[in-house]
Write a protein that holds these residues in place. Structure first.
Motif, short mmCIF file in Angstrom:
data_model
loop_
_atom_site.label_atom_id
_atom_site.label_comp_id
_atom_site.label_asym_id
_atom_site.label_seq_id
_atom_site.Cartn_x
_atom_site.Cartn_y
_atom_site.Cartn_z
N ALA C 31 -1.31 11.91 5.16
CA ALA C 31 -0.68 10.59 5.07
C ALA C 31 -1.34 9.75 3.97
CB ALA C 31 -0.79 9.86 6.40
N VAL C 32 -0.56 8.81 3.42
CA VAL C 32 -1.09 7.84 2.47
C VAL C 32 -1.76 6.72 3.25
CG1 VAL C 32 -0.42 6.10 0.75
CG2 VAL C 32 0.69 8.35 0.76
N LEU C 33 -2.94 6.30 2.80
CA LEU C 33 -3.66 5.21 3.48
C LEU C 33 -3.33 3.88 2.82
CD1 LEU C 33 -5.86 4.03 5.38
CD2 LEU C 33 -7.50 4.49 3.55
N VAL C 41 -14.28 -2.57 6.59
CA VAL C 41 -13.44 -1.52 7.18
C VAL C 41 -12.44 -0.97 6.16
CG1 VAL C 41 -11.52 -1.19 8.81
CG2 VAL C 41 -13.69 -2.19 9.60
N MET C 42 -11.91 -1.86 5.32
CA MET C 42 -10.92 -1.43 4.32
C MET C 42 -11.55 -0.46 3.32
SD MET C 42 -9.14 -5.20 3.78
CE MET C 42 -10.59 -6.22 4.20
N GLU C 43 -12.76 -0.79 2.89
CA GLU C 43 -13.47 0.06 1.95
C GLU C 43 -13.84 1.39 2.60
OE1 GLU C 43 -16.96 -1.56 -0.26
OE2 GLU C 43 -17.98 0.21 0.57
N ALA C 44 -14.35 1.30 3.82
CA ALA C 44 -14.82 2.50 4.51
C ALA C 44 -13.68 3.50 4.71
CB ALA C 44 -15.43 2.12 5.86
N ALA C 45 -12.53 3.01 5.15
CA ALA C 45 -11.40 3.91 5.37
C ALA C 45 -10.95 4.54 4.05
CB ALA C 45 -10.25 3.14 6.03
N SER C 46 -10.92 3.74 3.01
CA SER C 46 -10.50 4.26 1.69
C SER C 46 -11.50 5.30 1.20
CB SER C 46 -10.41 3.10 0.68
OG SER C 46 -9.53 2.09 1.17
N THR C 56 -5.00 6.49 -1.59
CA THR C 56 -5.32 5.17 -1.03
C THR C 56 -4.67 4.06 -1.83
OG1 THR C 56 -7.32 5.05 -2.37
CG2 THR C 56 -7.57 5.97 -0.16
N ILE C 57 -4.01 3.17 -1.10
CA ILE C 57 -3.38 2.00 -1.72
C ILE C 57 -3.94 0.75 -1.05
CG2 ILE C 57 -1.19 0.77 -2.06
CD1 ILE C 57 0.26 3.45 -2.08
N GLU C 67 -10.53 -7.49 -7.31
CA GLU C 67 -10.86 -7.79 -5.91
C GLU C 67 -10.90 -6.51 -5.07
OE1 GLU C 67 -7.78 -10.03 -4.07
OE2 GLU C 67 -9.09 -10.95 -2.56
N GLY C 68 -10.29 -5.44 -5.57
CA GLY C 68 -10.20 -4.20 -4.79
C GLY C 68 -11.51 -3.44 -4.76
N ASN C 69 -11.70 -2.66 -3.70
CA ASN C 69 -12.89 -1.81 -3.63
C ASN C 69 -12.70 -0.59 -4.55
OD1 ASN C 69 -11.89 0.60 -2.08
ND2 ASN C 69 -11.43 -0.98 -0.55
N LYS C 70 -13.77 0.17 -4.71
CA LYS C 70 -13.72 1.23 -5.74
C LYS C 70 -13.12 2.54 -5.23
CE LYS C 70 -18.61 2.35 -4.95
NZ LYS C 70 -19.94 2.52 -5.54
N TYR C 71 -12.62 2.56 -4.01
CA TYR C 71 -12.03 3.79 -3.47
C TYR C 71 -10.51 3.73 -3.42
CZ TYR C 71 -16.90 4.31 -2.19
OH TYR C 71 -18.27 4.39 -2.24
N LEU C 72 -9.94 2.81 -4.18
CA LEU C 72 -8.48 2.68 -4.20
C LEU C 72 -7.88 3.47 -5.35
CD1 LEU C 72 -8.04 -1.17 -3.65
CD2 LEU C 72 -7.99 0.66 -1.93
N ASP C 73 -6.86 4.26 -5.07
CA ASP C 73 -6.11 4.88 -6.16
C ASP C 73 -5.21 3.84 -6.82
OD1 ASP C 73 -7.02 7.58 -5.91
OD2 ASP C 73 -5.86 7.71 -4.06
N TYR C 74 -4.59 3.01 -5.99
CA TYR C 74 -3.68 2.00 -6.51
C TYR C 74 -4.00 0.66 -5.83
CZ TYR C 74 -1.44 6.30 -7.86
OH TYR C 74 -1.23 7.55 -8.37
N ALA C 75 -4.28 -0.33 -6.65
CA ALA C 75 -4.51 -1.69 -6.14
C ALA C 75 -3.28 -2.52 -6.47
CB ALA C 75 -5.75 -2.28 -6.79
N ILE C 76 -2.61 -2.99 -5.43
CA ILE C 76 -1.42 -3.82 -5.63
C ILE C 76 -1.82 -5.27 -5.40
CG2 ILE C 76 0.94 -4.31 -4.82
CD1 ILE C 76 0.66 -1.51 -6.02
N VAL C 77 -1.69 -6.10 -6.42
CA VAL C 77 -2.03 -7.51 -6.26
C VAL C 77 -0.79 -8.28 -5.80
CG1 VAL C 77 -3.89 -7.43 -7.95
CG2 VAL C 77 -1.58 -8.03 -8.70
N THR C 78 -1.02 -9.38 -5.08
CA THR C 78 0.13 -10.13 -4.58
C THR C 78 0.09 -11.62 -4.96
OG1 THR C 78 -0.91 -10.74 -2.47
CG2 THR C 78 0.27 -8.62 -2.54
N GLY C 79 -1.10 -12.21 -4.99
CA GLY C 79 -1.18 -13.64 -5.30
C GLY C 79 -0.62 -14.54 -4.22
#
Lengths: 147, 147, 147, 147
Positions: C31-33, C41-46, C56-57, C67-79
């Motif tokens: 599954a995609v995370l 927790v967000m960083e640890a799971a990624s 990981t998204i 702002e994203g942690n370093k274990y993200l494949d894709y960081a989606i910003v929202t503002g």
């Protein structure tokens, strides 16, 4: 009826006075004024509306009511940043764009996308009716409303 | 690098093929393609990117992944309606506007507001550089990136 | 399948390791995370998901990918600030809540409101199934998926 | 001062009457009432506030003012769906949660996250002060405001 006035936070003195006059006329029509709640054109329109006893609502990008100008009866905070531009437009039955920069252009675009009537006062030339003075603008609005 | 391609859900066959070619070139640059995830220009660009092994992300207005076209690797749902236009632009390091109607205009306006580089392909004339063919567009992008 | 892991930006070392193990298991499921993209927790799971080759998204509140942690494949910003919590939940087919404070509670509430399956790991007791260890949690998830 | 009343769109007759009494008391305090603008608890509180000459603002999830109940002075449309729950909370200086289901729980969670004072009336037990009758609730609010 709700009328949204959109325009920049920074504007010339001439544009400020025009926006203020637009605010007065909206209040005289008995409509509620919606703006983005900040300075420049938004402040001027709200100020004019209050001079004629109108009601003014500002829809702010941040989560702080302090961001609003002092002529707002109700400051609605959103905390959604630029996405609040959509709300400023959605809440108007009629949209009046005064001068303005890219933020204003985004709002004109949304107004056109939503099929709302948009009137420009020395604003972007993107297929909307633009006027050079406030009286002509309101003559047109009243003509359209009478139809 | 993320490149956002913005454009209408409905477009001519000619525009569709141009958008597809843009998608191919984005994939060849090794960039991730961001779009609004729906049909027309968004689909065409995603399709082209997949033809060249690129990665495609669609940011959808509704809360249903079914709304996305079939060339998306990742469909991100938002449930915030038109306010998602802001996200499509925020996620691109470079914005390419292809043809497009009012929704596209709102996105060009946000891109300019955010100070992002915007390139047009037969799109709105609102102060952005517009090109008539895909090769010239990418020559310009590569020139700008090299600086 | 997309699995959203929700939980606080600050957590104990014990919770961090549990979240990391959850990430590993999500990747092993294929599954995609989805997470909120930040620390704790967000960083640890990624991090766990990447250890097992998962995808990981992160869906971020601000408009900055930094702002994203370093274990993200894709960081989606929202503002859109806290309103992005809704998106984190909407993008999961399954929601796993790990520990967490009020932000996590808001996300559990949305998950329940949307009728999504929510599993807790030492999280809020608001009518969701809570587990004390990762293995039991995934046994339950697999049982539910098999049905 | 703005007071947000949060609660479900569907509620028992008993809860409806309690919410209506809460609305009356908010109006008597001279505060503006903020709600999500729809039926049930939101309608009841707005109705009570109008009975005592108060001002009522509803912040709606959809883009249609028709969604609002008939006791709203101002209906603010958002078009951002569930993300509007954040706005309902952000606009209150004080939050009163009455009964309510998962949507209300998400709003209580945001209120706690934002550090706003939250008072419950037969609502979720998630660390907020809950009361069984309206008089006790307002005695507590007045005590807190006097401090």
């Amino acid at each position: 009826m709700y009328v949204s006035v959109i325009g920049g936070e920074h504007c010339s003195k001439e544009i400020y006075e025009m926006a203020r006059e637009v605010g007065r006329k909206i209040a005289e029509m008995g409509a509620v004024l919606i703006t983005g709640g900040r300075g420049g054109v938004m402040e001027a329109a709200s100020r004019g509306a209050k001079e004629k006893g109108g009601t003014t609502i500002g829809i702010l990008p941040s989560d702080s009511r302090q961001e609003g100008n002092k002529y707002l009866d109700y400051a609605i905070v959103t905390g959604i940043g630029y996405a609040r531009n959509v709300l400023v437009v959605l809440n108007g039955d009629i949209i009046i764009a005064i001068d303005g920069h890219y933020g204003t252009l985004s709002e004109i675009a949304f107004a056109l996308e939503f099929g709302k009537p948009v009137y420009g006062l020395m604003s972007w030339e993107v297929g909307i009716k633009n006027f050079n003075n406030v009286d002509e603008l309101f003559e047109e609005i009243k003509r359209d409303l009478a139809e």
